[in-house]
Design a protein around this motif. Sequence first.
Motif, PDB file in Angstrom:
ATOM      1  N   ALA A 109       1.049  -1.315   0.196  1.00  0.00           N
ATOM      2  CA  ALA A 109       0.078  -0.075  -0.418  1.00  0.00           C
ATOM      3  C   ALA A 109       0.936   1.128  -0.302  1.00  0.00           C
ATOM      4  O   ALA A 109       0.505   2.306  -0.477  1.00  0.00           O
ATOM      5  CB  ALA A 109      -1.296  -0.104   0.833  1.00  0.00           C
ATOM      6  N   VAL A 110       1.832   1.442   1.068  1.00  0.00           N
ATOM      7  CA  VAL A 110       2.929   2.360   0.983  1.00  0.00           C
ATOM      8  C   VAL A 110       3.564   2.770  -0.572  1.00  0.00           C
ATOM      9  O   VAL A 110       3.824   3.640  -1.586  1.00  0.00           O
ATOM     10  CB  VAL A 110       4.381   2.671   2.101  1.00  0.00           C
ATOM     11  CG1 VAL A 110       4.812   3.041   1.544  1.00  0.00           C
ATOM     12  CG2 VAL A 110       3.293   2.682   3.330  1.00  0.00           C
ATOM     13  N   THR A 111       3.722   1.249  -1.290  1.00  0.00           N
ATOM     14  CA  THR A 111       4.428   1.401  -2.266  1.00  0.00           C
ATOM     15  C   THR A 111       3.197   2.201  -3.550  1.00  0.00           C
ATOM     16  O   THR A 111       3.991   2.709  -4.477  1.00  0.00           O
ATOM     17  CB  THR A 111       4.635  -0.693  -3.141  1.00  0.00           C
ATOM     18  OG1 THR A 111       5.484  -0.375  -2.423  1.00  0.00           O
ATOM     19  CG2 THR A 111       5.289   0.059  -4.595  1.00  0.00           C
ATOM     20  N   GLY A 112       2.585   1.389  -3.251  1.00  0.00           N
ATOM     21  CA  GLY A 112       1.112   2.106  -4.061  1.00  0.00           C
ATOM     22  C   GLY A 112       1.088   3.784  -4.245  1.00  0.00           C
ATOM     23  O   GLY A 112       0.563   4.439  -5.030  1.00  0.00           O
ATOM     24  N   ALA A 113       0.916   3.848  -3.012  1.00  0.00           N
ATOM     25  CA  ALA A 113       1.134   5.138  -2.647  1.00  0.00           C
ATOM     26  C   ALA A 113       1.571   6.477  -3.025  1.00  0.00           C
ATOM     27  O   ALA A 113       1.826   7.656  -4.026  1.00  0.00           O
ATOM     28  CB  ALA A 113       0.957   5.594  -1.209  1.00  0.00           C
TER      29      ALA A 113
END
Length: 237
Positions: A154-158
């Motif tokens: 999710a951090v990578t996506g953000a």
Amino acid sequence: MTDALRPVAAKPRLYEQVLDSLRSYVAEGGLGAGDRLPPERDLAARLGVSRASVKQAIVVLEVQGLVEARHGGGTYLVRDTLDVEPVEQLVERRRRLPDVLDAREALETKLAELAAERRTDEDLVAIRSALARMATEIEDGAHGVEGDRLFHAAVTGAAHSGILAEFMRSIADQIAESRNESLRQPGRPPRSHAQHLAILEAIEARQPKKAAAAMRRHVRTVAKVRLLDWDPEPDNE
């Protein structure tokens, strides 16, 4: 009475034979999580090996999260079996883990920084959901592996960086190894969850430098694993 703890013939890495004997002993004796293994002195006498060989075998079991050695209190099974990973695989993972952790620190620190700059409300929902999943897993007695994976994804996506996301996908298997290694360290899952929360708070507050610093601290904690302190070729065997 099981005869699994019988003397073994000498060969290189004698502790590997000790591991085989301990696995048979646990299986034949019907031992399970929470049961105590015999003292090292007794194991050495029954197997016909040195205490150093027994100690090295116990260390391998600790590294793999299969037993807990309590200071002055003996060695206890953490699981119902001693299905030990082959030592050669353990050695290979130990060899490549530092490089994986270096890559994670470089990539994920930047991803956290970008996430704090670029995140959307939908991104925050995904990060919070992953944290909630990890918390539930830990409460249920697991290590929180899936929640951890979802958090970092999710951090990578953000971060909204296609190239960095591609780099992360290219080392996904190695990252999974480092994740599993870290989360099976005693007391690590709740500490990891708390560090994740600090990362989320910085991303939510749009504080790139703080997010990067929090991620760097987290990945450096991930790097503190028993495997890297283990010597597969002890001099005293």
